[in-house]
Design an enzyme around this catalytic site. Structure first.
Site, mmCIF file in Angstrom:
data_model
loop_
_atom_site.group_PDB
_atom_site.id
_atom_site.type_symbol
_atom_site.label_atom_id
_atom_site.label_comp_id
_atom_site.label_asym_id
_atom_site.label_seq_id
_atom_site.Cartn_x
_atom_site.Cartn_y
_atom_site.Cartn_z
ATOM 1 N N ARG A 234 36.285 33.325 12.497
ATOM 2 C CA ARG A 234 37.639 32.900 12.118
ATOM 3 C C ARG A 234 38.455 32.670 13.387
ATOM 4 O O ARG A 234 38.359 33.434 14.353
ATOM 5 C CB ARG A 234 38.345 33.957 11.254
ATOM 6 N N GLU A 263 43.499 25.584 12.051
ATOM 7 C CA GLU A 263 42.592 24.499 11.631
ATOM 8 C C GLU A 263 42.985 23.949 10.260
ATOM 9 O O GLU A 263 42.842 22.761 9.991
ATOM 10 C CB GLU A 263 41.136 24.970 11.608
ATOM 11 N N HIS A 302 34.788 23.415 10.869
ATOM 12 C CA HIS A 302 34.463 24.537 9.961
ATOM 13 C C HIS A 302 33.312 24.126 9.033
ATOM 14 O O HIS A 302 33.462 24.086 7.806
ATOM 15 C CB HIS A 302 35.684 24.973 9.144
HETATM 16 P P1 NAI Z 1 29.489 40.889 7.109
HETATM 17 O O1 NAI Z 1 30.541 41.650 6.375
HETATM 18 O O2 NAI Z 1 28.079 40.999 6.667
HETATM 19 O O3 NAI Z 1 29.529 41.336 8.652
HETATM 20 C C1 NAI Z 1 30.707 41.540 9.369
HETATM 21 C C2 NAI Z 1 30.454 42.634 10.395
HETATM 22 O O4 NAI Z 1 31.673 42.792 11.128
HETATM 23 C C3 NAI Z 1 30.112 43.991 9.755
HETATM 24 O O5 NAI Z 1 28.944 44.539 10.340
HETATM 25 C C4 NAI Z 1 31.343 44.830 10.044
HETATM 26 O O6 NAI Z 1 31.055 46.218 10.225
HETATM 27 C C5 NAI Z 1 31.856 44.200 11.342
HETATM 28 N N1 NAI Z 1 33.259 44.517 11.584
HETATM 29 C C6 NAI Z 1 34.264 44.608 10.678
HETATM 30 N N2 NAI Z 1 35.405 44.992 11.293
HETATM 31 C C7 NAI Z 1 35.102 45.118 12.602
HETATM 32 C C8 NAI Z 1 35.873 45.476 13.740
HETATM 33 N N3 NAI Z 1 37.174 45.825 13.657
HETATM 34 N N4 NAI Z 1 35.251 45.520 14.938
HETATM 35 C C9 NAI Z 1 33.915 45.226 15.032
HETATM 36 N N5 NAI Z 1 33.145 44.882 13.994
HETATM 37 C C10 NAI Z 1 33.733 44.827 12.798
HETATM 38 O O7 NAI Z 1 29.986 39.389 7.146
HETATM 39 P P2 NAI Z 1 29.122 38.084 7.459
HETATM 40 O O8 NAI Z 1 28.528 37.560 6.209
HETATM 41 O O9 NAI Z 1 28.223 38.346 8.607
HETATM 42 O O10 NAI Z 1 30.279 37.039 7.888
HETATM 43 C C11 NAI Z 1 31.072 37.268 9.026
HETATM 44 C C12 NAI Z 1 32.248 36.304 9.026
HETATM 45 O O11 NAI Z 1 31.779 34.989 9.270
HETATM 46 C C13 NAI Z 1 32.986 36.193 7.678
HETATM 47 O O12 NAI Z 1 33.944 37.203 7.509
HETATM 48 C C14 NAI Z 1 33.611 34.821 7.740
HETATM 49 O O13 NAI Z 1 34.926 34.937 8.252
HETATM 50 C C15 NAI Z 1 32.743 34.078 8.760
HETATM 51 N N6 NAI Z 1 32.035 32.964 8.118
HETATM 52 C C16 NAI Z 1 32.215 31.698 8.609
HETATM 53 C C17 NAI Z 1 31.577 30.614 8.049
HETATM 54 C C18 NAI Z 1 31.736 29.233 8.590
HETATM 55 O O14 NAI Z 1 31.409 28.252 7.892
HETATM 56 N N7 NAI Z 1 32.206 29.057 9.820
HETATM 57 C C19 NAI Z 1 30.713 30.784 6.874
HETATM 58 C C20 NAI Z 1 30.543 32.165 6.452
HETATM 59 C C21 NAI Z 1 31.197 33.195 7.055
#
Ligand code: NAI
Length: 337
Positions: A234, A263, A302
Site C-alpha cells: 500500500r 493513486e 496497482h
Molecule cells: P497477510 O496478512 O498474510 O500478511 C501480512 C503480514 O504483515 C503478516 O505476517 C503480519 O503479521 C505482518 N504485519 C502486520 N502488521 C505489521 C507491522 N506493524 N509490522 C510488521 N509486520 C506487520 O497479508 P498478505 O496476503 O500477504 O497481503 C499483504 C498486503 O499486500 C495486503 O494487506 C494488501 O495491502 C497488499 N496487496 C496488494 C495487492 C496488489 O495488487 N498490489 C494485492 C493483494 C494484496
C-alpha cells in the site's frame, strides 16, 4: 423478497461471471464506477455491497443504508472500508484473503528484475532503434540481501522465490514463525537492522494505524545507500516525502511501485480539468508526475493482483463469501457482523 446485491467497479466480463455463479435468488445491480461515483439513491435499498479497492465505503454511507448487512470486498486489503462503523451497525465485512500470493509475488519479481537489469530503460531505447548497451549494465541478484517487511502470505511467497535466485533473505514482522524461517532459510530482524542491511527492500504488510508511514523521514536515512525499493502493498506505508528524498539523494537507487500515496485520486486524472479540484488531488497528480520523470522509477497501476487466474479466484471467493453469509456460516470475516 429477494435480496439485492450491488456490485461496484465490475467489468462486463466480471458481471457475466458473477451472474452465472451467484444463482437466481438475488436481484443483482452492476456499476462499472466506484461507489462514490454512483448516486446513493440508485443502490440505497441493497442488503449486500461488493466493492473493489477504489470504492471508499465511508461512515455516512454505511449509516444511510438501512438494510445493509454485508460488505464483500473483492480484495485482500480492506482499509477502504470504515470497519469501525460497520461493526457499530452490525454490518459484516468479508474479504478475499487468499487468491494470489504467487500472483503478487511474481509481480514483485517483475519489478525487481526490471530494475536490476534495466529492462524498462532498454525497452524504451530499442523502440527508438537504439541497441547500445551504455548505461544498461545491471547487477546479479545472487548473493544480495532481500529485506521483506511483512512475511505473511505474499511475503513468504516472495521469500520462496528469492531463494531460487540465490538471494539471502531477512524479514521484519510482528509475528514470527521460526519453523518457517528455518525451513525457508531466512532470519527475522528488527526493522532498523533490515533497513541498514538490505540491497532490496520489499513491502508486504497491510496498511493500518500501526504500519502507515512505517518508512518516513524519521528512519529513511537508515536505509543502506543504493538499495532498491519495491512496494506492492500500500502506498501509505512510506511517507511520500521520504520516498522522493531517498530517490533524489541516492539512498534508493531505484523504486518499483505498484502502489503509491494518492493513486486512487490519480485515476480521476481525466476529470481534473473541471473546476474546484481539491488541493490533495492536484498534489497526488504532481507526486505521480515527478515519479514518472525519474528514470530509476517504475510505476505500475496497482496491477500486482491482476492475472487471469487470480481474478477468477477473487470472483469465485466473493460468490462463496456471499453464499456462506446467506447460509449463516460467514467466512473470511474481517469486521462488523
Ligand atoms: P497477510 O496478512 O498474510 O500478511 C501480512 C503480514 O504483515 C503478516 O505476517 C503480519 O503479521 C505482518 N504485519 C502486520 N502488521 C505489521 C507491522 N506493524 N509490522 C510488521 N509486520 C506487520 O497479508 P498478505 O496476503 O500477504 O497481503 C499483504 C498486503 O499486500 C495486503 O494487506 C494488501 O495491502 C497488499 N496487496 C496488494 C495487492 C496488489 O495488487 N498490489 C494485492 C493483494 C494484496
Amino acid at each position: 423478497m429477494m435480496k439485492t446485491i450491488a456490485f461496484f467497479e465490475t467489468t462486463k466480463a466480471e458481471e457475466h461471471f458473477l451472474r452465472k455463479r451467484i444463482g437466481k435468488n438475488f436481484t443483482l445491480q452492476f456499476f462499472q464506477e466506484t461507489i462514490q461515483d454512483v448516486p446513493v439513491k440508485k443502490f440505497a435499498k441493497a442488503e449486500i455491497l461488493s466493492v473493489f479497492i477504489y470504492s471508499v465505503v465511508k461512515k455516512d454511507l454505511i449509516r444511510s443504508m438501512k438494510h445493509l448487512s454485508l460488505i464483500a470486498t473483492r480484495s485482500t486489503g480492506f482499509n477502504h472500508i470504515d470497519i469501525h462503523e460497520a461493526t457499530k451497525r452490525s454490518v459484516a465485512v468479508v474479504n478475499v484473503p487468499y487468491y494470489g500470493e504467487n500472483t503478487v509475488a511474481e509481480h514483485t519479481f517483475a519489478l525487481i528484475l526490471s530494475l536490476s537489469r534495466n529492462i524498462h530503460k532498454a525497452y524504451v531505447r530499442t523502440l527508438r532503434n537504439d541497441f547500445s548497451l551504455e548505461g544498461l549494465r545491471g547487477f546479479d541478484l545472487k548473493g544480495k540481501t532481500l529485506g521483506v517487511i511483512g512475511a505473511g502470505s505474499i511475503g513468504l511467497h516472495v521469500i520462496k522465490m528469492a531463494k531460487g535466485f540465490g538471494l539471502k533473505v531477512i524479514a521484519y514482522d510482528l509475528k514470527q514463525n521460526h519453523f518457517l524461517a528455518d525451513t525457508l532459510d531466512f532470519t527475522y530482524e528488527p526493522l532498523d537492522e533490515l533497513l541498514s542491511r538490505s540491497d532490496i527492500i520489499s513491502l508486504h504488510c497491510p496498511s493500518n494505524e500501526h504500519t502507515r508511514r512505517m518508512l518516513s523521514m524519521k528512519n529513511i536515512r537508515k536505509v543502506k545507500k543504493g538499495a532498491l525499493f519495491i512496494n506492492t502493498a500500500r502506498g501509505d506505508l512510506i511517507e511520500t516525502q521520504a520516498l522522493h528524498y531517498a530517490l533524489n539523494s541516492g539512498i534508493f537507487a531505484g523504486a518499483g511501485l505498484d502502489v503509491f500515496e494518492g493513486e486512487e485520486l490519480v485515476k480521476e486524472e481525466n476529470q481534473m480539468l473541471s473546476k474546484n479540484v481539491p488541493v490533495e488531488k492536484l498534489h497526488a497528480l504532481l507526486q505521480k508526475n515527478i515519479l514518472l520523470k525519474m528514470e530509476n522509477v517504475i510505476l505500475t497501476p496497482h496491477m500486482a493482483f491482476d492475472s487471469v487466474e487470480a481474478v477468477e479466484r477473487i470472483l469465485q471467493t466473493t460468490v462463496d463469501n456471499i453464499l456462506a453469509f446467506e447460509k449463516n456460516s460467514p467466512q473470511f470475516v474481517v469486521g462488523g457482523g
